[in-house]
Design a protein around this motif. Structure first.
Motif, PDB file in Angstrom:
ATOM      1  N   LYS A   1       0.902  -1.212  -0.015  1.00  0.00           N
ATOM      2  CA  LYS A   1       0.127   0.078   0.087  1.00  0.00           C
ATOM      3  C   LYS A   1       0.824   1.267   0.090  1.00  0.00           C
ATOM      4  N   GLN A   2       1.814   1.218   0.662  1.00  0.00           N
ATOM      5  CA  GLN A   2       2.957   2.360   0.582  1.00  0.00           C
ATOM      6  C   GLN A   2       3.352   2.661  -0.619  1.00  0.00           C
ATOM      7  N   LEU A   3       3.845   1.714  -1.165  1.00  0.00           N
ATOM      8  CA  LEU A   3       4.271   1.767  -2.837  1.00  0.00           C
ATOM      9  C   LEU A   3       3.189   2.147  -3.655  1.00  0.00           C
ATOM     10  N   GLU A   4       2.043   1.644  -3.497  1.00  0.00           N
ATOM     11  CA  GLU A   4       1.170   2.003  -4.517  1.00  0.00           C
ATOM     12  C   GLU A   4       0.646   3.470  -4.246  1.00  0.00           C
ATOM     13  N   VAL A   5       0.704   4.008  -3.060  1.00  0.00           N
ATOM     14  CA  VAL A   5       0.398   5.530  -2.749  1.00  0.00           C
ATOM     15  C   VAL A   5       1.528   6.406  -3.181  1.00  0.00           C
ATOM     16  N   PHE A   6       2.675   5.880  -2.983  1.00  0.00           N
ATOM     17  CA  PHE A   6       4.107   6.651  -3.410  1.00  0.00           C
ATOM     18  C   PHE A   6       3.783   6.786  -5.051  1.00  0.00           C
ATOM     19  N   VAL A   7       3.634   5.649  -5.682  1.00  0.00           N
ATOM     20  CA  VAL A   7       3.724   5.698  -7.213  1.00  0.00           C
ATOM     21  C   VAL A   7       2.528   6.605  -7.750  1.00  0.00           C
ATOM     22  N   THR A   8       1.237   6.478  -7.075  1.00  0.00           N
ATOM     23  CA  THR A   8       0.244   7.278  -7.538  1.00  0.00           C
ATOM     24  C   THR A   8       0.503   8.755  -7.165  1.00  0.00           C
ATOM     25  N   ALA A   9       1.025   9.116  -6.132  1.00  0.00           N
ATOM     26  CA  ALA A   9       1.164  10.479  -5.681  1.00  0.00           C
ATOM     27  C   ALA A   9       2.412  10.946  -6.648  1.00  0.00           C
TER      28      ALA A   9
ATOM     29  N   LEU B   1       7.046   5.339   4.471  1.00  0.00           N
ATOM     30  CA  LEU B   1       8.110   4.755   3.517  1.00  0.00           C
ATOM     31  C   LEU B   1       9.399   5.358   3.520  1.00  0.00           C
ATOM     32  N   GLU B   2       9.175   6.755   3.791  1.00  0.00           N
ATOM     33  CA  GLU B   2      10.450   7.612   3.980  1.00  0.00           C
ATOM     34  C   GLU B   2      11.184   7.369   5.155  1.00  0.00           C
ATOM     35  N   GLU B   3      10.421   7.035   6.162  1.00  0.00           N
ATOM     36  CA  GLU B   3      11.176   6.519   7.476  1.00  0.00           C
ATOM     37  C   GLU B   3      11.878   5.279   7.386  1.00  0.00           C
ATOM     38  N   THR B   4      11.095   4.344   6.623  1.00  0.00           N
ATOM     39  CA  THR B   4      11.858   2.965   6.373  1.00  0.00           C
ATOM     40  C   THR B   4      13.076   3.222   5.540  1.00  0.00           C
ATOM     41  N   LEU B   5      12.938   3.905   4.527  1.00  0.00           N
ATOM     42  CA  LEU B   5      14.107   4.067   3.707  1.00  0.00           C
ATOM     43  C   LEU B   5      15.322   5.130   3.865  1.00  0.00           C
ATOM     44  N   GLY B   6      14.680   5.841   5.190  1.00  0.00           N
ATOM     45  CA  GLY B   6      15.684   6.879   5.617  1.00  0.00           C
ATOM     46  C   GLY B   6      15.922   8.228   4.703  1.00  0.00           C
ATOM     47  N   SER B   7      15.141   8.318   3.841  1.00  0.00           N
ATOM     48  CA  SER B   7      15.156   9.589   2.852  1.00  0.00           C
ATOM     49  C   SER B   7      14.010  10.105   2.518  1.00  0.00           C
ATOM     50  N   THR B   8      14.115  11.409   2.213  1.00  0.00           N
ATOM     51  CA  THR B   8      12.957  11.921   1.764  1.00  0.00           C
ATOM     52  C   THR B   8      12.574  11.731   0.288  1.00  0.00           C
ATOM     53  N   LEU B   9      11.328  11.426   0.092  1.00  0.00           N
ATOM     54  CA  LEU B   9      10.855  11.336  -1.400  1.00  0.00           C
ATOM     55  C   LEU B   9      10.513  12.106  -2.200  1.00  0.00           C
ATOM     56  N   PHE B  10       9.785  13.363  -1.621  1.00  0.00           N
ATOM     57  CA  PHE B  10       9.110  14.390  -2.217  1.00  0.00           C
ATOM     58  C   PHE B  10       9.517  15.607  -1.701  1.00  0.00           C
ATOM     59  N   ASP B  11       9.587  16.473  -2.547  1.00  0.00           N
ATOM     60  CA  ASP B  11       9.912  18.027  -2.139  1.00  0.00           C
ATOM     61  C   ASP B  11       8.530  18.620  -2.094  1.00  0.00           C
ATOM     62  N   ARG B  12       8.239  19.052  -0.803  1.00  0.00           N
ATOM     63  CA  ARG B  12       6.734  19.485  -0.468  1.00  0.00           C
ATOM     64  C   ARG B  12       6.541  20.979  -0.327  1.00  0.00           C
ATOM     65  N   SER B  13       7.724  21.899  -1.166  1.00  0.00           N
ATOM     66  CA  SER B  13       7.959  23.143  -0.711  1.00  0.00           C
ATOM     67  C   SER B  13       7.041  23.896  -1.578  1.00  0.00           C
ATOM     68  N   ALA B  14       6.564  23.273  -2.839  1.00  0.00           N
ATOM     69  CA  ALA B  14       5.510  23.998  -3.458  1.00  0.00           C
ATOM     70  C   ALA B  14       4.152  23.843  -2.827  1.00  0.00           C
ATOM     71  N   LYS B  15       3.297  24.940  -3.137  1.00  0.00           N
ATOM     72  CA  LYS B  15       1.960  25.096  -2.481  1.00  0.00           C
ATOM     73  C   LYS B  15       0.966  23.954  -3.108  1.00  0.00           C
ATOM     74  N   ARG B  16       1.113  23.731  -4.117  1.00  0.00           N
ATOM     75  CA  ARG B  16      -0.052  22.954  -4.849  1.00  0.00           C
ATOM     76  C   ARG B  16       0.239  21.517  -5.385  1.00  0.00           C
ATOM     77  N   LYS B  17       1.790  21.520  -5.944  1.00  0.00           N
ATOM     78  CA  LYS B  17       2.402  20.207  -6.717  1.00  0.00           C
ATOM     79  C   LYS B  17       3.404  19.755  -5.678  1.00  0.00           C
ATOM     80  N   VAL B  18       3.662  18.391  -5.549  1.00  0.00           N
ATOM     81  CA  VAL B  18       4.611  17.919  -4.971  1.00  0.00           C
ATOM     82  C   VAL B  18       5.669  17.210  -5.918  1.00  0.00           C
ATOM     83  N   ALA B  19       6.922  17.446  -6.063  1.00  0.00           N
ATOM     84  CA  ALA B  19       7.925  16.662  -6.870  1.00  0.00           C
ATOM     85  C   ALA B  19       8.789  15.835  -6.287  1.00  0.00           C
ATOM     86  N   LEU B  20       9.160  14.878  -6.936  1.00  0.00           N
ATOM     87  CA  LEU B  20      10.136  13.722  -6.370  1.00  0.00           C
ATOM     88  C   LEU B  20      11.467  14.267  -6.184  1.00  0.00           C
ATOM     89  N   THR B  21      12.237  13.602  -5.113  1.00  0.00           N
ATOM     90  CA  THR B  21      13.514  14.152  -4.815  1.00  0.00           C
ATOM     91  C   THR B  21      14.424  13.328  -5.825  1.00  0.00           C
TER      92      THR B  21
END
Length: 299
Positions: A7-15, A42-62
């Motif tokens: 489910k974490q992977l499905e959510v990650f892929v969809t986002a 998922l980020e805590e398990t991998l020990g890394s940030t997966l999305f840049d959340r700085s944008a107001k509307r869109k999120v981008a992959l790191t």
């Protein structure tokens, strides 16, 4: 072993594909907080940030997100293939999606009739506008869709089921009753308009019809947009404005004298269709349902 669940992977892929946690929540029928929780886990398990959340509307992959996305996508796709390959059990779930008009009458009737043949089957009906139904098909959230708008004939197969025509609905007041039957276009251009959302099949067909009449949609005085046709019908019956709606949606209001409708003329019609991906790998239950719907359409 890493504590990662599917489910974490499905959510990650969809986002990642929609660039939005909100859109991922809509597509997967989850709350936004649940989506955020899955991503955070998922980020805590991998020990890394997966999305840049700085944008107001869109999120981008790191950079890390970009690196793991292809693998996550492949895992999710393979799991969906595996799920379809498994033998079905008693009580198999049939998940379908429908846009507003077919969801009101046609699809419930089809499901009820099919259930009489397959009493062991369970059903899940998901609703959205025509664009949302196509999105759910692409994402594998539904197996079969029902829409009032053909949007991608290269990717999807459309089976016509029912003809529907668009009418102009107005309050059934003495002022409106005094108008001739061919006053629909004049009313549409003169009165405030209560419109469907921009990606609904009804609105897209309305724009298509307006173009055929050489009328820019910008010429309409759109007072409000509403997702729910029931809300539009009530607003129109109270004199808020006029609206282009499916004749199937307003027939009971017309019969009860709450609304008056005007024909819009040539070209203001559409087909309600069953839609499914051309490359779909259907389960036995899904195939049986598709065949059942096609047989109903042929009658």
């Amino acid at each position: 072993m890493l504590d990662i669940n599917l489910k974490q992977l499905e959510v990650f892929v969809t986002a990642a594909e929609y660039g939005s946690f909100t859109r991922a929540a809509d597509v997967l029928y989850l709350s936004q907080s649940t989506v955020s929780s899955h991503i955070r886990g998922l980020e805590e398990t991998l020990g890394s940030t997966l999305f840049d959340r700085s944008a107001k509307r869109k999120v981008a992959l790191t950079e890390t997100g970009e690196r793991i996305y292809p693998t996550a996508r492949e895992i999710v796709d393979r799991c969906r293939v595996l799920q379809k390959a498994l033998p079905e059990t008693v009580g198999a779930m049939l998940t379908v999606g429908a846009s507003t008009v077919p969801a009101q009458d046609l699809v419930p009737r089809l499901l009820a009739d099919f259930a009489r043949q397959r009493p062991d089957c369970q059903f899940l009906l998901r609703r959205g506008d025509s664009a949302k139904v196509h999105e759910m098909l692409r994402g594998g959230q539904i197996a079969v869709g029902f829409v009032g708008m053909r949007m991608d004939e290269k990717t999807f197969r459309y089976v016509p089921l029912q003809e529907d025509h668009l009418v102009l609905a107005a309050e059934n007041s003495p002022r409106i009753q005094a108008l001739p039957a061919d006053a629909g276009l004049e009313l549409l251009l003169r009165e405030p308009v209560v419109a469907r959302e921009t990606y609904s099949g009804t609105w897209l067909e309305t724009e298509k019809w307006l173009r055929s009449q050489d009328i820019p949609s910008e010429n309409l005085h759109i007072l409000a947009r509403m997702e729910n046709p029931d809300a539009i019908r009530r607003a129109v019956s109270q004199g808020m404005g006029v609206s282009v709606l499916s004749s199937l949606v307003v027939r009971e209001d017309v019969a009860a004298g709450r609304l008056r409708t005007f024909e819009l003329g040539q070209g203001a019609w559409r087909q309600i269709c069953m839609v499914l991906p051309k490359k779909a790998q259907l389960t036995a239950t899904q195939k049986a349902f598709v065949n059942f719907v096609q047989q109903c359409a042929a009658l």
